[in-house]
Design an enzyme around this catalytic site. Structure first.
Site, mmCIF file in Angstrom:
data_model
loop_
_atom_site.group_PDB
_atom_site.id
_atom_site.type_symbol
_atom_site.label_atom_id
_atom_site.label_comp_id
_atom_site.label_asym_id
_atom_site.label_seq_id
_atom_site.Cartn_x
_atom_site.Cartn_y
_atom_site.Cartn_z
ATOM 1 N N ASP A 324 30.190 -21.823 24.716
ATOM 2 C CA ASP A 324 29.104 -20.878 24.388
ATOM 3 C C ASP A 324 29.064 -20.456 23.377
ATOM 4 O O ASP A 324 29.628 -20.822 21.721
ATOM 5 C CB ASP A 324 28.856 -19.644 25.311
ATOM 6 C CG ASP A 324 27.448 -19.450 26.159
ATOM 7 O OD1 ASP A 324 26.333 -19.759 25.098
ATOM 8 O OD2 ASP A 324 27.363 -18.335 26.721
ATOM 9 N N GLU A 524 20.063 -11.740 28.400
ATOM 10 C CA GLU A 524 21.616 -11.436 27.968
ATOM 11 C C GLU A 524 21.809 -9.826 27.252
ATOM 12 O O GLU A 524 20.834 -9.209 28.178
ATOM 13 C CB GLU A 524 22.252 -12.103 26.448
ATOM 14 C CG GLU A 524 21.787 -13.730 27.257
ATOM 15 C CD GLU A 524 22.383 -15.060 26.003
ATOM 16 O OE1 GLU A 524 23.610 -14.324 25.371
ATOM 17 O OE2 GLU A 524 21.395 -16.435 26.444
HETATM 18 C C1 BGC Z 1 20.408 -18.853 22.225
HETATM 19 C C2 BGC Z 1 20.886 -17.963 23.303
HETATM 20 C C3 BGC Z 1 22.232 -17.192 22.341
HETATM 21 C C4 BGC Z 1 21.212 -16.305 21.138
HETATM 22 C C5 BGC Z 1 22.064 -15.768 20.515
HETATM 23 C C6 BGC Z 1 19.617 -17.820 21.551
HETATM 24 O O1 BGC Z 1 19.128 -18.620 20.822
HETATM 25 O O2 BGC Z 1 19.801 -19.814 23.006
HETATM 26 O O3 BGC Z 1 21.357 -18.462 24.042
HETATM 27 O O4 BGC Z 1 22.401 -16.401 23.176
HETATM 28 O O5 BGC Z 1 20.346 -16.497 20.764
HETATM 29 O O6 BGC Z 1 21.359 -14.257 19.863
HETATM 30 C C1 BGC Z 2 24.174 -18.114 26.804
HETATM 31 C C2 BGC Z 2 24.435 -19.285 27.556
HETATM 32 C C3 BGC Z 2 23.371 -20.630 27.544
HETATM 33 C C4 BGC Z 2 23.394 -20.617 25.997
HETATM 34 C C5 BGC Z 2 22.821 -21.954 24.729
HETATM 35 C C6 BGC Z 2 24.059 -18.136 25.385
HETATM 36 O O1 BGC Z 2 24.325 -17.518 24.710
HETATM 37 O O2 BGC Z 2 25.276 -16.781 26.988
HETATM 38 O O3 BGC Z 2 24.482 -19.085 29.218
HETATM 39 O O4 BGC Z 2 23.797 -21.548 28.045
HETATM 40 O O5 BGC Z 2 23.129 -19.608 24.953
HETATM 41 O O6 BGC Z 2 21.508 -21.172 25.217
#
Ligand code: BGC
Ligand code: BGC
Length: 846
Positions: A324, A524
């Site tokens: 991840d 998230e």
């Molecule tokens: C990503 C998320 C990630 C987040 C982190 C986003 O741009 O797509 O998946 O968790 O940034 O802060």
């Molecule tokens: C998330 C994932 C996601 C990834 C890519 C992460 O922050 O937990 O679910 O697939 O970002 O965007």
């Protein structure tokens, strides 16, 4: 004593710890070690094909070690350019939730396809005779191909769980794959198989259900929809994309905390949290994403017993494990740029945003030194190559040359929209239908109220064009239908009249009102909450429902949310109440059921999460020993059901902390219903709606910046042309008197980016005036570029003449000269500065 235990004792003795500590430590460690023999299996498919294996071996043999290290890195397109792939043969790229071609979230599908071609071309360009391995592109197509403008957005998983329709999941997977492949992308980071047990978690809506059996009944079908059926010629046929079972494993058990720790026994990890994986693997899921979360104190990205022992060895998973987003950096001893431990535990591909070249260099050095064994690297690369073979990547050619790529008519097609609209109908759960108000007659005068009725972003939720689902207007969703539009269409077709007033006002009394309201979008950790009370600081929706009731207007509440919430008061106030969750782009599905636009329509949605009677029932799951929900798992009325209504208790239970939070800015965001504003001397105040903005004359500007995560802080710049301020307005006056008596302080997490050219003040204002504190010295002494916390004891504001019982603006930062600083958090808490004077001081919380 085993060798390892003996070593632990030696370390403990060296650290001067007693034996008790050693035992406690060892128990914790062994709690996080799975015994694969207890996990059933094997379950994974497809079976290895000797011809493919031989091809993979031949390629592997011809690869350089640099090629191999490249394959195990996936970089975010925000930080990798196609030209980089001329040199670095990365295995994959992704667009994170906020990344898009040319940094333009509204880029049309053609731009995505063009960029996919550019990455592919570069990955295949080489003259040294080594094997050409096509790069693959991963994306979060989690409720439709939701990053791309014009895509069909399906209801988020929580609503799909209410549909109880596994066959529908396969259809949705198929259509999502088609819309993803049309843009030239190869791979979706879906399905999420989290079994969410604590609904405070900001990702509850990504979960189909709290019930492992329901998640398991969907998992294989979604995978089959995305990838095609595993046995037929249809597997990974054109128009299909690689699926990802995520987040392995235990993501839904972290006590409501994103990226937290799941503390459960091994049997519960297996039977509850892992329930969706065996069916997903049986359906041939080609990739699995490791979870950000930990299990009994150990982060999953480093858990060899689970990633390798259970998944690969016991279950026989032949595909690869992707990480991840920079999650490997959270392992002890690791950083985003270096983490042999994750690969050695069984991770096959890092997901990385940032300095991936450093990660490449470090990983290469670790392979050369033997810290990452050559055999482990080969195994990871073999898995990646195998998946690319199975997916047809080697034969598919340039993205734009593939059969369905560039068929942009397949993005948001009539067929897809009809399917999504059906999914909306199936996902709505009718919780109350007082006096049999529903279905409504269309030939009447209908009032539509609530801003949410006209906000596609709000009905779509997080992971919609932008990561958080915020900062986008209806214009970002061409072809989508708001709930308002859907109602207007149904009423017009039925010969009635519908008027829309966000605030619920009307000139002529309507026959019926439909009030649409609920949670604002989040994704998230931004969605983590302290309890389940809906809109604790802002009861405007409730007031509107009550106003309509008092006026004798029969009222239907349509509630949008990413989880079940404590809405007893709203339930009492409305005549009918529909839990609509996050329906996505096809708001017309709501009107279909409110007005029964076809005789065969009825409410069939049944709760996939138990609905709380109290705000503190956030751990409330089917099968609990003392199970006392307001509406149990599986609840949901049909039109014909007649139930009386016993008024519900509307009071927050005694002993529960007031939810109106003492946090005014968290990860750069204000609480629901609150706002940020920019003010200038002589220019008035400008309320911020998106992440960025400026004052009337540009004397002050604000933009979103990254602290620990994307856009989790705000940078404020004073031009020095006139006095200006940035501030936070609460939705209603706050009473901070108790906090002041308790010696609490206002804490500001900030970083100086450009030193102040003059005085700086922190102020609060309220009904009875304002008080400002000079914090110039503290801010001037702060080290530029370093995050720190400023503390001002609340009593100082009282001493400055503020009535702390009625505070409207609990935080104002003002300056007249040049200054740039970033702020990530503002809150009231105890600080060791409490005894300090009123000049503000640098504080560490105790
Ligand atoms: C990503 C998320 C990630 C987040 C982190 C986003 O741009 O797509 O998946 O968790 O940034 O802060
Ligand atoms: C998330 C994932 C996601 C990834 C890519 C992460 O922050 O937990 O679910 O697939 O970002 O965007």
């Amino acid at each position: 004593m085993s060798g390892r235990a003996a070593k632990a004792v030696l370390v403990a003795v060296a650290l001067g710890m007693g034996t008790g500590a050693v035992i406690a430590r060892q128990e914790r460690a062994s709690d996080a070690v799975a015994n694969p023999a207890r996990w059933g299996g094997p379950v994974a498919r497809p079976a290895l094909d000797p011809r493919i294996e031989a091809r993979v071996d031949a390629i592997l043999k011809a690869m350089s070690v640099e090629d191999k290290v490249g394959q195990i890195i996936q970089a975010d397109i925000a930080t990798v350019k196609p030209a980089d792939l001329l040199t670095y043969k990365l295995g994959s790229v992704l667009n994170g939730g906020n990344s898009a071609p040319g940094n333009d979230e509204l880029a049309p599908p053609a731009e995505w396809l063009k960029l996919a071609d550019a990455f592919w071309d570069a990955s295949m360009t080489r003259t040294d005779g080594r094997p050409r391995v096509p790069v693959i592109w991963g994306t979060d197509a989690v409720h439709g191909n939701n990053n791309i403008v014009g895509a069909t957005l399906f209801p988020h998983n929580i609503g799909l769980g209410a549909a109880r329709d596994p066959a529908l999941m396969e259809e949705i997977g198929r259509v999502t794959a088609a819309e993803t492949a049309a843009a030239g992308l190869d791979w979706s980071f879906a399905p999420t198989l989290a079994v969410v047990r604590d609904d405070r978690w900001g990702r509850t809506y990504e979960s189909y259900s709290e019930d492992p059996a329901l998640v398991a009944s969907y998992a294989g079908r979604v995978v089959a929809g995305l990838q095609g059926p595993v046995d037929a010629a249809g597997f990974m046929a054109p128009g299909r994309v690689i699926a990802t079972a995520k987040h392995f494993v235990g993501d839904g058990g972290t006590g409501g905390k994103d990226q937290g720790d799941t503390r459960v026994a091994e049997a519960e990890l297996r039977d509850v949290h892992a329930a969706g994986y065996p069916p997903a693997l049986e359906a041939g899921a080609l990739t699995v994403m490791a979870s950000f979360s930990g299990w009994n104190g150990a982060k999953m990205h480093g858990n060899r017993s689970v990633l390798t022992g259970v998944l690969k060895e016991r279950w026989g998973f032949p595909g690869f494990v992707v990480g991840d987003w920079n999650a490997h950096g959270q392992l002890p001893g690791c950083s985003n740029e270096s983490c042999a431990a994750a690969i050695n535990a069984g991770l096959d591909m890092f997901m990385m945003s940032g300095d991936w070249k450093a990660l490449f260099a470090n990983t290469l050095a670790q392979v050369r030194s033997g810290e990452i064994p050559a055999a482990r690297l080969d195994d990871a690369v073999r898995r990646i190559l195998r998946v690319k073979m199975w997916a047809g990547s080697f034969e598919a050619g340039r993205p734009s040359s593939r059969p369905f790529a560039g068929r942009f008519d397949r993005i948001g097609s009539a067929e897809a929209k009809a399917l999504a609209r059906r999914a909306v109908r199936e996902s709505l759960v009718l919780l109350k239908n007082g006096g049999g108000l529903l279905p409504l007659k269309a030939a009447t005068r209908v009032l539509i109220a609530g801003e949410a009725a006209d906000s596609i972003a709000q009905q779509a939720g997080g992971w919609s064009i932008s990561w958080q689902g915020t900062g986008v207007t209806n214009a970002a969703f061409p072809g989508a239908t708001s709930i308002r539009r859907g109602i207007e269409d149904a009423v017009r077709a039925g010969g009635g009249t519908a008027t829309y007033a966000a605030d619920g006002g009307y000139a002529r009394k309507p026959d019926v009102a439909i009030v649409v309201f609920g949670e604002a979008p989040y994704a998230e950790f931004m969605g983590d909450r302290p309890d389940l009370e809906y809109a604790p600081g802002d009861k405007r929706d409730l007031a509107l429902l009550r106003r309509l009731k008092a006026a004798g207007v029969p009222t239907v509440a349509v509630f949008l949310s990413g989880r079940p919430m404590w809405v007893n008061a709203e339930l009492n106030a409305a005549d009918a109440f529909v839990a609509a969750f996050l329906p996505g782009s096809e708001g017309g599905g709501v009107a279909d059921l409110l007005f029964r636009t076809r005789p065969d329509f009825d409410f069939a949605g049944r709760l996939s999460f138990s609905w709380p009677r109290r705000p503190d029932q956030f751990v409330l799951n089917r099968g609990d020993r003392a199970y006392a929900p307001l509406f149990p798992f599986g609840y949901g009325l049909s039109y014909a059901d007649r139930r009386g209504w016993t008024p519900l208790d509307e009071r927050r239970p005694a002993g529960m902390a007031a939810a109106a939070s003492d946090a005014f800015l968290v990860h750069g965001r204000v609480p629901e219903g609150w706002s940020l504003y920019l003010g200038e001397e002589g220019g008035g105040n400008t309320r911020l709606t998106g992440n960025a903005g400026q004052g009337a004359s540009g004397a002050i500007r604000i933009v979103g910046v990254d602290r620990d995560a994307q856009e989790d802080a705000r940078r404020v710049t004073w031009a020095g042309t006139r006095r200006a301020e940035a501030g936070i307005t609460a939705s209603r006056p706050l009473d901070l008197a108790r906090e002041a008596n308790g010696e609490l302080s206002l804490l500001v997490d900030y970083r100086v980016d450009e030193r102040p050219g003059g005085p700086v003040f922190v102020a609060m204002s309220g009904v009875g005036g304002a008080a400002r504190i000079d914090v110039t010295r503290t801010v001037r002494d702060a080290v530029p570029g370093r995050w720190t916390t400023l503390a001002v004891p609340l009593r100082c504001f009282a001493a400055g003449g503020l009535d702390l019982r009625r505070v409207d603006r609990p935080f104002i930062l003002s300056a007249g000269a040049r200054l740039t600083l970033s702020i990530s958090g503002v809150r009231v808490a105890s600080a060791n500065a409490a005894a300090a004077g009123c000049g503000g001081s640098a504080a560490a919380e105790p």
